[in-house]
Scaffold this active site. Structure first.
Site, short mmCIF file in Angstrom:
data_model
loop_
_atom_site.label_atom_id
_atom_site.label_comp_id
_atom_site.label_asym_id
_atom_site.label_seq_id
_atom_site.Cartn_x
_atom_site.Cartn_y
_atom_site.Cartn_z
N ARG A 44 0.79 -1.22 0.00
CA ARG A 44 0.00 0.00 0.00
C ARG A 44 0.83 1.27 0.00
NH1 ARG A 44 -5.29 -1.32 3.68
NH2 ARG A 44 -5.90 -3.18 2.53
N HIS A 73 0.08 -3.81 5.90
CA HIS A 73 0.68 -2.62 6.51
C HIS A 73 1.77 -3.06 7.47
CE1 HIS A 73 -2.93 0.38 6.16
NE2 HIS A 73 -2.06 0.56 5.19
N CYS A 167 -5.58 -0.12 14.91
CA CYS A 167 -6.52 0.43 13.92
C CYS A 167 -7.63 1.25 14.58
CB CYS A 167 -7.14 -0.71 13.11
SG CYS A 167 -5.95 -1.63 12.13
#
Length: 174
Positions: A44, A73, A167
């Site tokens: 990403r 990630h 997150c």
């Protein structure tokens, strides 16, 4: 955008966000540890953004290639526990990235697959307490053994969507 990492350095403390020409996913692929930034790339984030980030923050950036798409990630494959300690899942990284991590952090906690697959590295740490998914039982024992206090949280529903503890946070650096 560099999100909050762009604001953490007083040298870049304008009221406007700092942007990069090349794609980067901010906090998901940028982790501050001590006086450097560990930066993931491969899924990403474009590695070319790392030079821009280093220049904007006036800090060294260590580029780490992610090779397993389950760990899209950096913060799904590596946890910063304090200014000198990390935990990571080696198979998520290229051989060169693994070598870099072992050289920089010889006492790193190496996490097994069972914990990595439940995003046991997607944690928040204040340098002593480590909030992590309660399903990550192996790393819980490892953390205790080196002096950290693990705090397990049931985030099994969030895991279905591909996330965990970190997150659910937004870090602000002053």
């Amino acid at each position: 955008m560099l999100d909050e990492l762009g604001e953490m350095r007083s040298s870049v403390s304008s009221s406007r966000p700092v942007t990069t020409r090349h794609v980067n996913e901010g906090q998901g692929d940028l982790l501050l540890v001590g006086e450097m930034v560990l930066a993931g790339y491969g899924f990403r984030t474009d590695r070319r953004a790392h030079a821009e980030i280093s220049a904007a923050l006036r800090m060294p950036v260590v580029s780490l290639e992610l090779v397993d798409p389950r760990f899209y990630h950096l913060d799904t494959a590596l946890a910063v526990l304090d200014d000198h300690t990390i935990a990571f899942y080696p198979p998520a990284f290229s051989a060169a990235a693994q070598d870099q991590l072992h050289a920089l952090f010889p006492d790193a906690i190496v996490v097994g697959s069972a914990d990595a697959y439940v995003f046991g590295l997607n944690v928040v740490s204040d340098g002593l307490h480590v909030v992590l998914p309660s399903a990550a039982t192996g790393i819980t024992a490892q953390l205790r053994n080196v002096g950290f206090t693990p705090v397990g949280v049931d985030l099994s529903e969030l895991l279905k969507g591909g996330g965990s503890v970190k997150c659910c946070t937004l870090e602000v650096f002053e």
